[in-house]
Scaffold this motif. Structure first.
Motif, PDB file in Angstrom:
ATOM      1  N   ARG A   1      63.154  10.216 -38.789  1.00  0.00           N
ATOM      2  CA  ARG A   1      62.357   9.519 -37.767  1.00  0.00           C
ATOM      3  C   ARG A   1      63.220   9.130 -36.574  1.00  0.00           C
ATOM      4  NH1 ARG A   1      59.368   6.917 -42.105  1.00  0.00           N
ATOM      5  NH2 ARG A   1      60.951   5.300 -42.135  1.00  0.00           N
ATOM      6  N   GLN A   2      64.444   8.692 -36.845  1.00  0.00           N
ATOM      7  CA  GLN A   2      65.344   8.321 -35.762  1.00  0.00           C
ATOM      8  C   GLN A   2      65.679   9.526 -34.889  1.00  0.00           C
ATOM      9  OE1 GLN A   2      66.251   5.371 -34.793  1.00  0.00           O
ATOM     10  NE2 GLN A   2      67.678   6.071 -33.185  1.00  0.00           N
ATOM     11  N   LEU A   3      65.897  10.687 -35.497  1.00  0.00           N
ATOM     12  CA  LEU A   3      66.160  11.902 -34.727  1.00  0.00           C
ATOM     13  C   LEU A   3      64.969  12.268 -33.846  1.00  0.00           C
ATOM     14  CD1 LEU A   3      67.950  14.189 -37.348  1.00  0.00           C
ATOM     15  CD2 LEU A   3      68.965  13.183 -35.293  1.00  0.00           C
ATOM     16  N   LEU A   4      63.752  12.103 -34.365  1.00  0.00           N
ATOM     17  CA  LEU A   4      62.558  12.385 -33.571  1.00  0.00           C
ATOM     18  C   LEU A   4      62.449  11.422 -32.393  1.00  0.00           C
ATOM     19  CD1 LEU A   4      59.889  13.040 -36.380  1.00  0.00           C
ATOM     20  CD2 LEU A   4      61.301  14.701 -35.156  1.00  0.00           C
ATOM     21  N   LYS A   5      62.768  10.175 -32.638  1.00  0.00           N
ATOM     22  CA  LYS A   5      62.730   9.166 -31.575  1.00  0.00           C
ATOM     23  C   LYS A   5      63.766   9.488 -30.491  1.00  0.00           C
ATOM     24  CE  LYS A   5      63.339   4.144 -30.958  1.00  0.00           C
ATOM     25  NZ  LYS A   5      64.619   4.147 -30.226  1.00  0.00           N
ATOM     26  N   GLU A   6      64.968   9.829 -30.905  1.00  0.00           N
ATOM     27  CA  GLU A   6      66.022  10.145 -29.945  1.00  0.00           C
ATOM     28  C   GLU A   6      65.677  11.396 -29.127  1.00  0.00           C
ATOM     29  OE1 GLU A   6      69.529  10.512 -32.298  1.00  0.00           O
ATOM     30  OE2 GLU A   6      69.723   8.349 -32.639  1.00  0.00           O
ATOM     31  N   ARG A   7      65.013  12.357 -29.767  1.00  0.00           N
ATOM     32  CA  ARG A   7      64.635  13.567 -29.033  1.00  0.00           C
ATOM     33  C   ARG A   7      63.672  13.232 -27.896  1.00  0.00           C
ATOM     34  NH1 ARG A   7      61.296  16.914 -27.452  1.00  0.00           N
ATOM     35  NH2 ARG A   7      59.580  15.653 -28.239  1.00  0.00           N
ATOM     36  N   LYS A   8      62.703  12.373 -28.165  1.00  0.00           N
ATOM     37  CA  LYS A   8      61.759  11.958 -27.126  1.00  0.00           C
ATOM     38  C   LYS A   8      62.480  11.237 -25.989  1.00  0.00           C
ATOM     39  CE  LYS A   8      57.320  11.506 -29.510  1.00  0.00           C
ATOM     40  NZ  LYS A   8      56.228  10.562 -29.847  1.00  0.00           N
ATOM     41  N   GLU A   9      63.425  10.394 -26.352  1.00  0.00           N
ATOM     42  CA  GLU A   9      64.187   9.670 -25.332  1.00  0.00           C
ATOM     43  C   GLU A   9      64.994  10.634 -24.471  1.00  0.00           C
ATOM     44  OE1 GLU A   9      66.459   7.026 -27.726  1.00  0.00           O
ATOM     45  OE2 GLU A   9      64.825   5.574 -27.997  1.00  0.00           O
ATOM     46  N   MET A  10      65.604  11.645 -25.112  1.00  0.00           N
ATOM     47  CA  MET A  10      66.382  12.629 -24.366  1.00  0.00           C
ATOM     48  C   MET A  10      65.492  13.490 -23.464  1.00  0.00           C
ATOM     49  SD  MET A  10      69.568  12.241 -24.701  1.00  0.00           S
ATOM     50  CE  MET A  10      69.146  10.485 -24.706  1.00  0.00           C
ATOM     51  N   PHE A  11      64.254  13.731 -23.909  1.00  0.00           N
ATOM     52  CA  PHE A  11      63.326  14.485 -23.053  1.00  0.00           C
ATOM     53  C   PHE A  11      63.047  13.722 -21.769  1.00  0.00           C
ATOM     54  CE2 PHE A  11      59.075  15.592 -21.573  1.00  0.00           C
ATOM     55  CZ  PHE A  11      59.148  16.980 -21.511  1.00  0.00           C
ATOM     56  N   SER A  12      62.803  12.420 -21.893  1.00  0.00           N
ATOM     57  CA  SER A  12      62.558  11.594 -20.705  1.00  0.00           C
ATOM     58  C   SER A  12      63.788  11.548 -19.804  1.00  0.00           C
ATOM     59  CB  SER A  12      62.160  10.170 -21.118  1.00  0.00           C
ATOM     60  OG  SER A  12      60.958  10.183 -21.849  1.00  0.00           O
ATOM     61  N   TYR A  13      64.955  11.418 -20.424  1.00  0.00           N
ATOM     62  CA  TYR A  13      66.190  11.356 -19.635  1.00  0.00           C
ATOM     63  C   TYR A  13      66.456  12.680 -18.926  1.00  0.00           C
ATOM     64  CZ  TYR A  13      71.145  10.701 -18.538  1.00  0.00           C
ATOM     65  OH  TYR A  13      72.360  10.620 -17.887  1.00  0.00           O
TER      66      TYR A  13
END
Length: 488
Positions: free
Chosen positions: A335-347
């Motif tokens: 779940r943490q990896l999925l969350k970080e991926r979304k954050e990196m997409f925005s960045y």
């Protein structure tokens, strides 16, 4: 050690110390018991010692590791290299039997248990990622393209008269070749341009079904994860059409597990219409070596039919890799990896937009694509007719992998089918562009290094232009390129 062995140990070591050691062992065993009883990914990841203990326990259940085993057959788990044996944790027999990749092997109880547990844990993760009504899945030791082929070959037995597969266009070779390899005729449905996005032409697809006759159509082969500016197919509408015409629906969900939006589309499609199976890559979604995929669906019987279609036994390596990975991560880690991926997409989206504006380009507006982004190269294309492809070469030599530079008018022939504007998913996209994706495991450092190197390349072209007295405008011309496709 079992209780008797711990008791015997007390004759040699202080009983209190032995009991403490037994309690430590018990903690590991409780984790193993929970996994065996529940068949779900643990909430918290396991340490390596627990995983290795578990794999060792599985391995000694296989006949090739029995003390005193005498194998006189042609397939007895013999391995010449100790290094190879250790690499596979001495789980040598593979998975499945000659008639079913999911079947239990009598002389490989440990490997069979590994296979069953992996499929169960992966099913749990697919539900966690958003497809909550999925009923069955199995890991197959083939990448996405060949796994799609296996699904099509299974459908052949259910629809023997059908020879066409209707396929909304996506310029990626393996998914196209999966239909050719299975012996079917792909019917390409061109996408429609809506703003910057390339979307499914639902009306054209339904008209083609009516034209060919539903009984002659093997299935609709749709796609979720894809390179911008193409966006995921309109799965809900396609699922309803497939249901209305009683046509199977196979979804290429190659790297869609990491996207809640892609998984939601599959869930909704199954809710309102028909989706028979969806296929996803192990390496793209779980960061394991290339070589495996997950075939999942909403009908136990159909997924079992696919597993029975696989001829012979299969390598256990992909199952072993993904099980180790998910036990290491646990649900919380994934779940943490999925969350970080979304954050990196925005960045990545924000930083790429800023860079585009500096060079009078723009980030294409593709809100329906949750993983891939595209930056226009319209002004760079005017610099010279080779500038766009040159940019791709410059990035590659600067060790930027995964970015795709898409020029205008490329032609590509795949199995005697010629695609115009290949890699852009349409015959004539309005501008050249560059792709970048925010995939699972990407870090902020990756984004920063990519942007730094991209800017350095863009500056090179600006400097060249400023050093020239006259820079004539170049008309966009059709080029036959031999640019090879990058990632699946």
């Amino acid at each position: 050690m079992n209780t008797e062995n711990f008791g015997a140990s007390e004759r040699l070591v202080n009983a209190a110390y032995v009991r403490q050691g037994a309690q430590g062992r018990r903690a590991h065993e409780l984790r193993l018991r929970a996994l065996l009883e529940q068949g779900k990914c643990p909430e918290d990841g396991w340490d390596e010692s627990t995983i290795e203990l578990f794999l060792h326990e599985l391995a000694i259940m296989d006949s090739n590791n029995f003390l005193g085993n005498c194998g006189v057959g042609e397939r007895e788990g013999r391995v010449a290299s100790g290094m190879v044996a250790r690499r596979h944790y001495r789980l040598i027999h593979g998975i499945g039997r000659s008639g079913d990749i999911s079947a239990v092997q009598p002389k490989a109880a440990g490997s069979s248990l590994l296979n069953k547990l992996t499929n169960s844990v992966v099913l749990d993760i697919i539900k966690l990622a958003g497809v909550r009504t999925v009923t069955n899945c199995f890991v197959v030791p083939m990448a996405t393209g060949m796994s799609l082929t296996l699904c099509f070959l299974t459908l052949r037995h259910k629809r023997p008269k059908a020879k066409y597969i209707i396929w909304p266009r996506i310029d990626q070779k393996s998914c196209f070749k999966s239909m050719i390899t299975a012996g079917f005729v792909p019917v390409v449905i061109e996408n429609v341009l809506e703003g910057d996005e390339l979307r499914t032409d639902v009306k054209a697809l339904e008209a083609k079904i009516q034209d060919l006759g539903a009984e002659n159509v093997l299935c609709v082969h749709s796609t979720t994860s894809c390179f911008a500016p193409r966006v995921p197919d309109r799965l809900e509408e396609l699922a309803v059409i497939c249901s209305n015409y009683d046509i199977p629906h196979i979804v290429n969900n190659a790297y869609g597990v990491q996207s809640s939006k892609c998984m939601h589309l599959i869930q909704q499609g199954a809710r309102v219409g028909r989706i028979d199976a969806f296929i996803q890559s192990l390496d793209k979604n779980f960061m394991v070596p290339v070589g495996g995929a997950i075939i999942a669906g909403f009908s136990d019987s159909f997924i079992q039919d696919i597993s029975k279609m696989y001829p012979g036994r299969a390598s256990a390596s992909p199952s072993l890799d993904v099980l180790i990975t998910l036990l290491s991560l646990g649900e919380s880690g994934y779940r943490q990896l999925l969350k970080e991926r979304k954050e990196m997409f925005s960045y990545l989206s924000g930083q790429l937009r800023k860079l585009a504006e500096v060079y009078n380009e723009r980030l294409l507006n593709t809100p329906h694509n949750p993983i891939s982004l595209a930056m226009s190269l319209e002004n760079l294309d005017k610099h010279s007719d080779m500038a766009v492809t040159q940019l791709g070469s410059m990035l590659f030599t600067r060790q930027v992998s995964g970015a795709r530079v898409v020029p205008l008018g490329s032609l590509q022939t795949v199995n005697n089918y010629t695609f115009k504007g290949f890699m852009s998913h349409t015959n004539s996209y309005p501008c050249a562009y560059l792709n970048a994706a925010s995939a699972i495991g990407m870090k902020k450092q990756d984004v920063d290094v990519f942007l730094k190197r991209l800017e350095k390349c863009m500056k090179t072209f600006r400097k060249e232009k400023s050093n020239r007295k006259d820079v004539p405008e170049m008309d966009n011309c059709t080029k036959h390129t031999s640019v090879e496709e990058t990632e699946d």
